[in-house]
Design a protein around this motif. Structure first.
Motif, mmCIF file in Angstrom:
data_model
loop_
_atom_site.group_PDB
_atom_site.id
_atom_site.type_symbol
_atom_site.label_atom_id
_atom_site.label_comp_id
_atom_site.label_asym_id
_atom_site.label_seq_id
_atom_site.Cartn_x
_atom_site.Cartn_y
_atom_site.Cartn_z
ATOM 1 N N ASN A 43 0.122 5.751 0.070
ATOM 2 C CA ASN A 43 -0.916 6.738 0.359
ATOM 3 C C ASN A 43 -1.597 7.103 -0.944
ATOM 4 O O ASN A 43 -1.100 7.908 -1.709
ATOM 5 N N ASP A 44 -2.724 6.511 -1.189
ATOM 6 C CA ASP A 44 -3.448 6.697 -2.438
ATOM 7 C C ASP A 44 -4.889 7.024 -2.090
ATOM 8 O O ASP A 44 -5.574 6.227 -1.450
ATOM 9 N N SER A 45 -5.352 8.189 -2.504
ATOM 10 C CA SER A 45 -6.701 8.620 -2.131
ATOM 11 C C SER A 45 -7.770 7.690 -2.675
ATOM 12 O O SER A 45 -8.816 7.516 -2.040
ATOM 13 N N GLU A 58 -8.006 4.874 -0.170
ATOM 14 C CA GLU A 58 -8.680 5.357 1.037
ATOM 15 C C GLU A 58 -10.179 5.491 0.800
ATOM 16 O O GLU A 58 -10.990 5.134 1.660
ATOM 17 N N TRP A 88 -11.765 2.043 0.844
ATOM 18 C CA TRP A 88 -11.926 1.568 2.223
ATOM 19 C C TRP A 88 -13.123 2.241 2.879
ATOM 20 O O TRP A 88 -13.922 1.591 3.571
ATOM 21 N N ALA A 89 -13.262 3.534 2.698
ATOM 22 C CA ALA A 89 -14.382 4.261 3.301
ATOM 23 C C ALA A 89 -15.715 3.762 2.750
ATOM 24 O O ALA A 89 -16.681 3.590 3.502
ATOM 25 N N TYR A 109 0.822 -1.214 0.000
ATOM 26 C CA TYR A 109 0.000 0.000 0.000
ATOM 27 C C TYR A 109 0.852 1.258 0.000
ATOM 28 O O TYR A 109 1.914 1.319 0.593
#
Length: 171
Positions: free
Chosen positions: A27-29, A32, A35-36, A25
């Motif tokens: 940091n990839d919006s 994210e 996941w949300a 992984y």
């Protein structure tokens, strides 16, 4: 539901990335966001379930009995109806929860995946009443709420609302 983006392949790529090992992984919006979305969908399904079926009869997974016993062994005095975020997020609480959670590694699939938990069991999922926890924390608390009768309020409220709606349709 949140807009996943203008490119459906971007969303699909993000969803597929969720199955990758953690060390892959970045940091990839889009990840994210995926996941949300997954956590939101899980919350909707769970809330629909406890408002449709008497929670005292629900089994959330095959290991309900073991999860409940270990939860109450580790947290005998944990107040589950209205949870103070500090009980989940303080450094001391995190350490205690970490010890509990690791007992389920390899036992509960995706035990450490993120999901949403209602702080007040009488309320809905919203920005004020929800926190992000691991799947095993969610299972432990919601299994306890079901067994100890704390989720009965939302079920009864939904039944009353449905009954009132039906009565209004008949008149």
């Amino acid at each position: 539901m949140a807009d996943v983006g203008s490119n459906p392949f971007e969303a699909l790529s993000a969803v597929n990335a969720l199955s990758q090992p953690a060390d892959k992984y970045i940091n990839d919006s889009s990840i994210e966001l995926a996941w949300a979305i997954k956590a939101h969908e899980h919350a909707e399904v769970f809330f629909n379930l406890i408002t449709s079926v008497d929670p005292s009869h629900l089994r959330l997974c095959r290991q309900d009995d073991d999860i409940y016993k270990k939860f109450r062994d580790h947290f005998p005095d944990f107040i589950i109806d209205k949870i103070a975020e500090e009980e989940m997020k303080s450094p001391a609480a995190k350490e205690k929860w970490r010890n509990f959670c690791t007992e389920f590694k390899g036992v509960i699939q995706d035990f450490n995946f993120g999901t949403m938990l209602r702080l007040d069991c009488n309320g809905i999922y919203d920005s004020v009443n929800s926190i992000f926890v691991t799947r095993i924390q969610f299972l432990a608390i919601e299994i306890a709420r079901n067994r100890e009768g704390f989720n009965k309020h939302v079920y009864n409220a939904a039944c009353l609302k449905n009954k009132t709606t039906e009565e209004n349709k008949d008149s």
